[in-house]
Design a protein around this motif. Structure first.
Motif, PDB file in Angstrom:
ATOM      1  N   TRP A 111      43.055  45.955  46.103  1.00  0.00           N
ATOM      2  CA  TRP A 111      42.902  44.685  45.351  1.00  0.00           C
ATOM      3  C   TRP A 111      43.124  43.737  45.985  1.00  0.00           C
ATOM      4  O   TRP A 111      44.782  43.355  46.882  1.00  0.00           O
ATOM      5  N   ASP A 112      42.311  42.675  45.949  1.00  0.00           N
ATOM      6  CA  ASP A 112      42.632  40.968  46.151  1.00  0.00           C
ATOM      7  C   ASP A 112      42.556  39.971  45.380  1.00  0.00           C
ATOM      8  O   ASP A 112      42.061  39.661  44.615  1.00  0.00           O
ATOM      9  N   ASP A 113      43.692  39.681  45.450  1.00  0.00           N
ATOM     10  CA  ASP A 113      44.309  38.662  44.444  1.00  0.00           C
ATOM     11  C   ASP A 113      44.129  37.219  44.307  1.00  0.00           C
ATOM     12  O   ASP A 113      43.274  36.716  43.137  1.00  0.00           O
ATOM     13  N   GLU A 114      43.939  37.215  45.613  1.00  0.00           N
ATOM     14  CA  GLU A 114      43.287  36.068  45.194  1.00  0.00           C
ATOM     15  C   GLU A 114      41.828  35.489  45.769  1.00  0.00           C
ATOM     16  O   GLU A 114      40.940  34.696  45.028  1.00  0.00           O
ATOM     17  N   SER A 115      41.504  36.245  45.990  1.00  0.00           N
ATOM     18  CA  SER A 115      39.570  36.406  46.143  1.00  0.00           C
ATOM     19  C   SER A 115      39.288  36.938  44.991  1.00  0.00           C
ATOM     20  O   SER A 115      37.265  37.034  44.891  1.00  0.00           O
ATOM     21  N   GLY A 116      40.375  38.575  44.204  1.00  0.00           N
ATOM     22  CA  GLY A 116      39.731  38.374  42.476  1.00  0.00           C
ATOM     23  C   GLY A 116      38.351  40.121  42.853  1.00  0.00           C
ATOM     24  O   GLY A 116      37.612  39.837  42.213  1.00  0.00           O
ATOM     25  N   CYS A 117      38.717  40.566  43.857  1.00  0.00           N
ATOM     26  CA  CYS A 117      37.747  41.439  44.856  1.00  0.00           C
ATOM     27  C   CYS A 117      38.461  42.231  45.337  1.00  0.00           C
ATOM     28  O   CYS A 117      40.139  42.409  45.580  1.00  0.00           O
ATOM     29  N   TRP A 118      37.900  44.113  45.573  1.00  0.00           N
ATOM     30  CA  TRP A 118      38.362  44.958  46.231  1.00  0.00           C
ATOM     31  C   TRP A 118      37.862  44.321  47.553  1.00  0.00           C
ATOM     32  O   TRP A 118      36.632  44.857  47.164  1.00  0.00           O
TER      33      TRP A 118
END
Length: 482
Positions: A111-118
């Motif tokens: 999970w990439d919190d900055e981009s809000g995607c997996w």
């Protein structure tokens, strides 16, 4: 390694759950998805299990998608090859070919919190996806016991889910296990092998199957009636219920009717309550065990010394082939090690004390992640399609919610804890917890029931077949974040 196009949804696994998810995404007008499958063909369990006699133990009419029912099955309980053909036909009819990535294994999902995607990685490339659907199933990783000396065995040794199709004619075959796969394959192998030795660590409760061929043009059984009948079976999973006593009496009658020898009958009689372990269905297993070329060894296989298999009883058997019908990694799914959530925690670490979730589908700390056929999503009395289809509806509702907000969806820790507590409360009344056995339904560390939904499937559909945003952390309004 160049990143490929961003996806709306990434689906991992092309078995019943993954194909169903793809079909429903497409029907909802969502075309920005891919289905990743590590094998070179779709089908999941029904692709992997091709052993002799493999078939469904749920009536065929219930073993299909409600949105695409099969009009005619060849038998009351469908053979595995026919189920696989149905899944392939469904994928083709639903237009899933452009979305399938066969032979492409997920190696990590973070999970990439900055981009809000997996962020997904496979040997072929990298992907990003707004939502990740794990549809890897619970019967995908064969479990083979560590038998001392197995490496010295010069013959063929394989798991029933990785069947070696070389002939068994005239060979001495050992079959380890007496569960659902074993009771199907033992009668078939016994027809051709010179000898068959069945290593039984624990006997299984066996119920009559009542299978038969369905003639072309014969009216198919009514799905609604079959579903209602299956739903009523849940009462026989409640400890101390008259329905459980009646089902146990049916199994005892089946055993007495087919096994006259009191010693053999005693060896085949379980010392735990019916249903505590998965009950099996067969019309010919007991008969096969009494063939002159078949030996029931009522203890576990403990060691192998060259061609000699040694049982816990001390009995020794000369074998050419060893088949392990020993089940799957169910409570600790290997895919969980590949998925890393918001705080750097893997799903495996989150489930270190046993699988937990909310609605059997979402997990705290793992935004926009949906697990199909995972924690408490299997059934001990009905078709797997029932819960899976309810979960598909839940996921579609969640995706609609994502469309309406620019914030990820993450279920709260309190909601997950409350759901786990409810599962424990419901499970406490069932034979799966009180039946006096250990089984793959329960986590080996915590003892919790982590595989099965411990209530009627209609309750699951009513409560979790649609998405409810209430148990999720509320998104921070854009103007506040700005």
């Amino acid at each position: 390694m160049a990143e490929r196009s961003a996806l709306g949804t990434a689906v991992i696994g092309a078995g019943i759950a993954g194909i169903g998810m793809g079909a429903q995404l497409k029907r909802a007008g969502r075309h920005d998805f891919l289905i990743f499958e590590r094998a070179d063909d779709l089908g999941g369990t029904w692709r992997d299990n091709s052993y002799p006699g493999v078939a469904c133990d749920i009536p065929s009419r219930l073993y299909s998608y409600s949105f695409r029912p099969k009009q005619h099955w060849s038998r009351r309980f469908a053979p595995g090859a026919e189920i696989l053909e149905y899944l392939r036909d469904t994928a083709q009819a639903e237009g899933l070919a452009p979305h399938l990535r066969l032979g492409e294994t997920l190696t990590s999902a973070r999970w990439d919190d900055e981009s809000g995607c997996w962020r997904l990685t496979t040997p072929r490339g990298e992907y990003s996806a707004r939502a990740l659907v794990m549809a890897a199933g619970r019967l995908s990783e064969p479990k083979t016991p560590g038998i001392p000396g197995l490496e010295t065995f010069p013959g063929r040794a394989f798991h029933s889910a990785r069947w070696d199709h070389a002939p068994l004619d005239g060979l001495r075959v050992g079959i380890v296990g007496t569960g659902a796969s074993a009771v199907q394959l033992v009668p078939e192998v016994a027809k051709v092998a010179a000898s068959v030795t069945v290593f039984q660590r624990t006997p299984a409760w066996v119920l009559p199957r009542g299978d038969r061929a369905l003639a072309p043009g014969e009216p198919q059984p009514d799905r609604a009636a079959l579903s209602a009948e299956a739903e009523q079976l849940f009462d026989s999973r409640l400890s101390g219920s008259p329905e459980l006593a009646a089902l146990r009496a049916k199994a005892e009658t089946h055993l007495r009717a087919h096994v006259a020898d009191p010693r053999l009958r005693a060896e085949l009689t379980p010392d735990y309550e019916l249903g505590c372990k998965r009950a099996v269905f067969s019309d010919d297993y007991f008969t096969a065990l009494q063939r002159p070329n078949v030996t029931l060894e009522p203890s576990a296989l403990t060691t192998v010394d060259g061609t000699t298999a040694v049982a816990a009883s001390g009995a020794r058997y000369e074998l050419d082939v060893l088949v392990f019908a020993t089940g799957f990694e169910t409570t600790r799914p290997p895919f969980a090690r590949l998925v890393t959530g918001r705080d750097g925690e893997t799903l495996a670490a989150h489930w270190a004390d046993g699988m937990t979730s909310h609605a059997s589908t979402v997990v705290h700390g793992f935004p926009n992640l949906f697990v199909l056929d995972g924690p408490n999503a299997a059934l001990g009395h009905h078709s797997a399609f029932e819960v899976i289809e309810a979960q598909l509806g839940y996921v579609l509702g969640a995706l609609e919610r994502l469309d309406a907000t620019d914030a990820p969806l993450e279920v709260t820790a309190d909601a997950e804890a409350a759901y786990s507590a409810e599962i424990d409360r419901l499970a406490a009344r069932t034979v799966w917890v009180t039946g006096g056995c250990s089984s793959w339904y329960r986590d080996e560390a915590s003892g919790r029931l982590t595989l099965l939904w411990p209530a009627r499937v209609s309750e699951f559909r009513d409560r979790y077949g649609t998405f409810d945003p209430a148990p999720f952390a509320q998104p921070i309004p854009q103007e506040v974040r700005a």
